[in-house]
Design an enzyme around this catalytic site. Structure first.
Site, PDB file in Angstrom:
ATOM      1  N   ASP A 304       0.335  -1.085  -0.412  1.00 21.84           N
ATOM      2  CA  ASP A 304      -0.337   0.039   0.068  1.00 21.84           C
ATOM      3  C   ASP A 304       0.912   1.302   0.163  1.00 21.84           C
ATOM      4  O   ASP A 304       1.437   1.240  -0.275  1.00 21.84           O
ATOM      5  CB  ASP A 304      -1.490   0.213   1.143  1.00 21.84           C
ATOM      6  N   HIS A 338       1.540   1.976  -3.270  1.00 18.62           N
ATOM      7  CA  HIS A 338      -0.172   2.669  -4.361  1.00 18.62           C
ATOM      8  C   HIS A 338       0.716   3.601  -3.832  1.00 18.62           C
ATOM      9  O   HIS A 338       0.566   4.509  -5.252  1.00 18.62           O
ATOM     10  CB  HIS A 338      -0.866   2.481  -3.192  1.00 18.62           C
TER      11      HIS A 338
END
Length: 555
Positions: A304, A338
């Protein structure tokens, strides 16, 4: 002869004082010098920790990967604390353990070859009230915790593994067909949609169970019904000061990897943070409502956001009112994540006075990521980002999205999007300065999506060189300066301005088969352009719905 002996003794004392990375009570370390800062920041010192050492092996720990050493860690830490502090040493070996609770004036030091492996038995982690994703929640205790401590450190070249695979859900879309079949065969449960695997049926039902428990303000004990769903962050430090993380690899966390909350005077350096790229909520480092932080010479490869700035979520974050501020980040590399560097989306307490310099993002989903949404509130300002180098970015190299977690309107739809009243719930991103940004290969070079009622504003983009499928798209923006910007776009206009005003573009260059500039929207005005050597581009400006040709002014 006597003089020579005195000299030798003084040399030995000097070497002893300077050989360690931590200051002792008698030798206060020098402040760590960040790069030149565009804001005021107090000096930050390493923690002062006594020289005493306490090996976990001396307290019954066995590094065979089978013996659970929770009590041995606790005894070593307690003995160290009672002695006034010191270094708790983890020798080479595979040390299985339950939660570790740090104490003040303590350095948890992992020697080379040391692996702390946290127990995969979820029952080893009690349910407690804590903060998770920016608001109070009941969760499992973190593998490593520190609460209201001072002068603490985690150091050394060893590895800390959170056994995250026993906690995390996995999305089918992130695995190959063979990997998915192997995962299902290992046990667990799959949602009826067939899209998400969970480690157990209780974990699968956990989101709804936990939501029902929150509604009736259940006690922590009652949350046992959702206990296999309530995964913790791996390293959770709360209200701590004089903190050093230096050397270890932090990997395979249940949720976020390292989460300092309300901490100050932190030094984070020489660390490696790893999670599988498919790990749900597998963030690298989340600084939440922290101040006076130095992060440098570190590497991230996570599932992430890699390096993330937060300050609480919605009403809770606004009421706490603690921004993350005075942060310097430099010489860091991100391979997968991310976002390489991210602010938000839980930024309701605000963020300010942040420098990011000389970092490389290689294959992240987004390079520089700014995200929020209606309801968050908070002000993000005085952010300085320079000397960033990116390749193979899956989405935006530079992205602002104030419709995060919602369905953002596309550029054409945004022209008719309705504004909402501005209130404390309205997020504001402003005074953000980006310079010397290079990207080769992205889906989008720059994408800014503000709100109709609150544009992204006062942004400077200087000395950018980017190649991407699409160029720079600005939606609901105000007071944007683009100077010495080069965009190579495969499709669409190189620059698209939608409901954007007071835009200055000078000394820009581009290549695009579909023109250099499109302007649309009734709000678009005062767009000032000056081409290279004062020349206008050969291609005409495209005007979309609502835009007037008077919106563009050639200087």
């Amino acid at each position: 002869m006597k003089t020579r002996k005195i000299g030798v003794c003084l040399l030995v004392l000097w070497l002893a004082a300077s050989s360690g990375c931590l200051g002792t009570d008698s030798t206060k370390p020098a402040a760590v010098e960040p790069p030149e800062l565009p804001f005021e920041m107090p000096p930050i010192f390493e923690p002062q920790i006594p020289d005493a050492q306490f090996s976990i092996a001396d307290f019954g720990a066995v590094g065979d990967g089978q013996t659970k050493n929770t009590e041995s860690f606790a005894r070593a830490i307690e003995a160290c604390s009672k002695a006034g502090g010191g270094r708790v040493v983890v020798p080479a070996g595979l040390w299985l353990t339950g939660p570790i609770q740090l104490k003040s004036r303590l350095d948890l030091h992992l020697q080379r070859g040391a692996v702390i492996l946290f127990s995969p038995d979820i029952r080893d982690y009690p349910l407690i009230p804590k903060s998770y994703e920016g608001r109070p929640e009941v969760r499992r205790m973190s593998p490593i915790t520190g609460d209201n401590l001072e002068h603490i450190a985690i150091t050394g070249p060893g590895i800390i593994d959170g056994s995250g695979h026993v906690w995390r859900p996995v999305k089918k879309e992130k695995l190959t067909e063979r990997q998915w079949k192997k995962l299902i065969a290992s046990g667990g449960a799959v949602e009826s949609s067939g899209r998400i695997w969970w480690p157990s049926q209780q974990a699968l039902e956990g989101p709804q169970t936990a939501a029902d428990l929150r509604k009736r303000n259940a006690s922590p004990e009652e949350y046992a019904a959702a206990g296999e769903f309530l995964r913790p962050v791996m390293v959770f430090l709360v209200n701590c000061s004089q903190v050093l993380l230096d050397g270890p690899t932090f990997e395979n966390s249940p949720a976020w990897n390292i989460h300092p909350l309300l901490c100050e005077n932190m030094i984070i350096r020489n660390i490696t943070v790893r999670n599988p790229w498919y790990s749900q909520n597998g963030d690298g480092l989340d600084l939440e409502s922290c101040r006076n932080v130095l992060l440098y010479d570190s590497c991230f490869d996570v599932g992430d956001d890699a390096m993330c700035i937060k300050s609480g979520r919605d009403a809770f974050g606004r009421q706490r009112g603690k921004p993350t501020e005075n942060v310097a980040i430099w010489n860091c590399t991100v391979y997968h994540g991310h976002g390489g560097f991210t602010i938000g989306s839980e930024m309701s307490g605000g963020a300010r006075n942040i420098l990011v310099q000389n970092c490389a993002f290689l294959g992240t989903d987004v390079g520089l990521r700014f995200k929020s949404t209606r309801g968050r509130g908070g002000v993000v300002e005085n952010i300085y980002i320079r000397d960033i180098f990116m390749t193979d970015i899956a989405n935006e190299a530079v992205g602002f999205n104030l419709f995060y977690s919602m369905s953002p309107p596309n550029p054409e739809q945004s022209l008719s999007a309705a504004a909402e009243p501005v209130s404390e719930k309205t997020p504001c991103f402003r005074k953000i300065y980006l310079s010397h940004i290079v990207c080769r290969g992205a889906q989008s070079a720059v994408y800014m999506q503000g709100l109709p009622e609150m544009p992204v504003q006062q942004i400077e983009l200087k000395h950018l060189a980017m190649s991407a499928e699409t160029g720079a798209t600005l939606i609901e923006t105000d007071q944007i300066l683009m100077s010495d910007v080069v965009i190579h776009a495969d499709k669409g206009p190189a620059f698209g301005l939608y409901n954007s005003r007071r835009i200055t573009m000078r000394e820009f260059a581009w290549t695009s088969k579909e023109g250099f500039l499109k302007v649309a929207g009734e709000k678009s005005r005062l767009i000032r352009l000056s081409g290279v050597d004062g020349k206008k581009p050969d291609q005409p400006i495209q005007y979309g719905p609502g835009a007037s040709s008077e919106a563009v002014i050639w200087d």
